[in-house]
Motif scaffolding. Structure first.
Motif, PDB file in Angstrom:
ATOM      1  N   UNK A   3       2.310  11.446  19.328  1.00 20.53           N
ATOM      2  CA  UNK A   3       0.850  11.576  19.377  1.00 20.53           C
ATOM      3  C   UNK A   3       0.170  10.907  18.192  1.00 20.53           C
ATOM      4  N   UNK A   4       0.728  11.120  16.993  1.00 13.06           N
ATOM      5  CA  UNK A   4       0.122  10.547  15.792  1.00 13.06           C
ATOM      6  C   UNK A   4       0.130   9.038  15.795  1.00 13.06           C
ATOM      7  N   UNK A  19       0.807   3.345   9.018  1.00 11.93           N
ATOM      8  CA  UNK A  19      -0.110   3.743   7.950  1.00 11.93           C
ATOM      9  C   UNK A  19       0.050   2.913   6.688  1.00 11.93           C
ATOM     10  N   UNK A  20       1.250   2.397   6.420  1.00  9.41           N
ATOM     11  CA  UNK A  20       1.477   1.656   5.173  1.00  9.41           C
ATOM     12  C   UNK A  20       1.298   0.154   5.337  1.00  9.41           C
ATOM     13  N   UNK A  48       4.548   7.827   6.589  1.00  9.21           N
ATOM     14  CA  UNK A  48       4.167   6.435   6.385  1.00  9.21           C
ATOM     15  C   UNK A  48       3.990   5.668   7.696  1.00  9.21           C
ATOM     16  N   UNK A  49       4.305   6.297   8.810  1.00  8.60           N
ATOM     17  CA  UNK A  49       4.104   5.642  10.103  1.00  8.60           C
ATOM     18  C   UNK A  49       2.786   6.099  10.721  1.00  8.60           C
ATOM     19  N   UNK A  50       2.625   7.413  10.923  1.00  5.57           N
ATOM     20  CA  UNK A  50       1.408   7.902  11.585  1.00  5.57           C
ATOM     21  C   UNK A  50       0.295   8.298  10.613  1.00  5.57           C
ATOM     22  N   UNK A  51       0.635   8.556   9.348  1.00  2.00           N
ATOM     23  CA  UNK A  51      -0.371   8.910   8.349  1.00  2.00           C
ATOM     24  C   UNK A  51      -0.757  10.372   8.330  1.00  2.00           C
ATOM     25  N   UNK A  52      -0.144  11.178   9.194  1.00  2.41           N
ATOM     26  CA  UNK A  52      -0.479  12.612   9.217  1.00  2.41           C
ATOM     27  C   UNK A  52       0.447  13.386   8.282  1.00  2.41           C
ATOM     28  N   UNK A 188      -4.885  14.926  11.336  1.00  2.00           N
ATOM     29  CA  UNK A 188      -5.182  13.524  11.607  1.00  2.00           C
ATOM     30  C   UNK A 188      -5.007  12.719  10.326  1.00  2.00           C
ATOM     31  N   UNK A 189      -4.860  11.430  10.463  1.00  2.00           N
ATOM     32  CA  UNK A 189      -4.716  10.556   9.300  1.00  2.00           C
ATOM     33  C   UNK A 189      -6.080  10.335   8.663  1.00  2.00           C
ATOM     34  N   UNK A 190      -6.161  10.258   7.339  1.00  2.00           N
ATOM     35  CA  UNK A 190      -7.446  10.010   6.672  1.00  2.00           C
ATOM     36  C   UNK A 190      -7.933   8.589   6.918  1.00  2.00           C
ATOM     37  N   UNK A 191      -9.234   8.383   6.747  1.00  2.00           N
ATOM     38  CA  UNK A 191      -9.821   7.064   6.988  1.00  2.00           C
ATOM     39  C   UNK A 191      -9.226   5.999   6.084  1.00  2.00           C
ATOM     40  N   UNK A 192      -8.792   6.398   4.855  1.00  2.00           N
ATOM     41  CA  UNK A 192      -8.263   5.397   3.928  1.00  2.00           C
ATOM     42  C   UNK A 192      -6.860   4.918   4.297  1.00  2.00           C
TER      43      UNK A 192
END
Length: 242
Positions: A3-4, A19-20, A48-52, A188-192
């Motif tokens: 999902x992420x 994410x990275x 480091x993949x989904x950011x969550x 959820x992953x942050x905007x940054x």
């Protein structure tokens, strides 16, 4: 797909971007890794993949055939394996790392080749270098971002589990089972960690502030909010007195 990962920003082809992975002129640079993003993910315990966020407990990363063979041998004789050498590769959720090993062109088969060269911590990995035979997704009991004798990087604790594979198809059953307990559904992953590198840079600068600088910044923010409230109250009072 976890999902992420499905919620990640996508490139023009519709592929989710880890994410990275840094962005340049609106396009993801898949062959590169942003150490700023790596640092932020480690500091906030994010995949480091989904950011969550990752829950407390084991963390996972993909390793090549030589390291996979060594870790498997050590775990097989129940000996402790500790590697103090830093790496630029930070961990992620179990589900995300299995998925990444299956879809990444370099990780998914022995014929996979590096899109860009790398020269970190004294190890030169040329562009076009083949992945070679074997690989694994390894669970570690902990990890840190440290300053070491050869530079800053991610240092892992003791490996506690290993999933060996050679090709993406070898991991299909593992992925199917992992998706029944998908760790990436919460938060959820942050905007940054999205497609805007300006936000990433701002988050990195904040993370690098000393405790005193953070307190001063927080005080400035509180003062600004107080002034805004006072201005709003004064404006309301003037309206009332008209």
């Amino acid at each position: 797909m976890p999902t992420g990962i499905a919620a990640r920003p996508q490139d023009d082809r519709g592929y989710p971007v880890p994410a990275i992975t840094p962005w340049e002129d609106g396009s993801p640079q898949f062959a590169n890794t942003s150490m700023r993003r790596v640092f932020l993910c480690v500091e906030e315990r994010r995949c480091t993949v989904c950011g969550r966020e990752m829950k407390p407990g084991p963390v996972w990363r993909v390793v090549d055939g030589d390291e996979a063979e060594m870790i498997t041998a050590v775990l097989g004789v129940e000996k402790e394996f500790l590697n103090a050498a830093p790496t630029g590769e930070a961990p992620g959720h179990r589900t995300c790392m299995i998925y990444a090993a299956m879809v990444c062109p370099f990780l998914s088969s022995p014929e996979g080749r590096r899109g860009e060269g790398s020269d970190m911590y004294g190890a030169s990995l040329p562009k076009g270098d083949a992945r070679g035979s074997g690989g694994a997704i390894v669970a570690y009991n902990d990890y840190w971002f440290k300053q070491t004798a050869v530079g800053p990087g991610v240092v892992y604790g003791a490996p506690i589990e290993v999933i060996n594979y050679d090709r993406a198809a070898d991991l299909q059953d593992e992925l199917t089972a992992a998706l029944t307990n998908d760790e990436t559904t919460a938060g959820k992953a942050p905007a940054w960690l999205g497609a805007d590198e300006h936000l990433t840079e701002s988050a990195f600068r904040r993370a690098m502030l000393s405790p005193a600088e953070r307190r001063a910044l927080a005080a400035q923010k509180q003062a600004a909010q107080a002034r805004k409230r006072q201005q709003k109250q004064a404006k309301a009072s003037r309206r009332k007195n008209r």
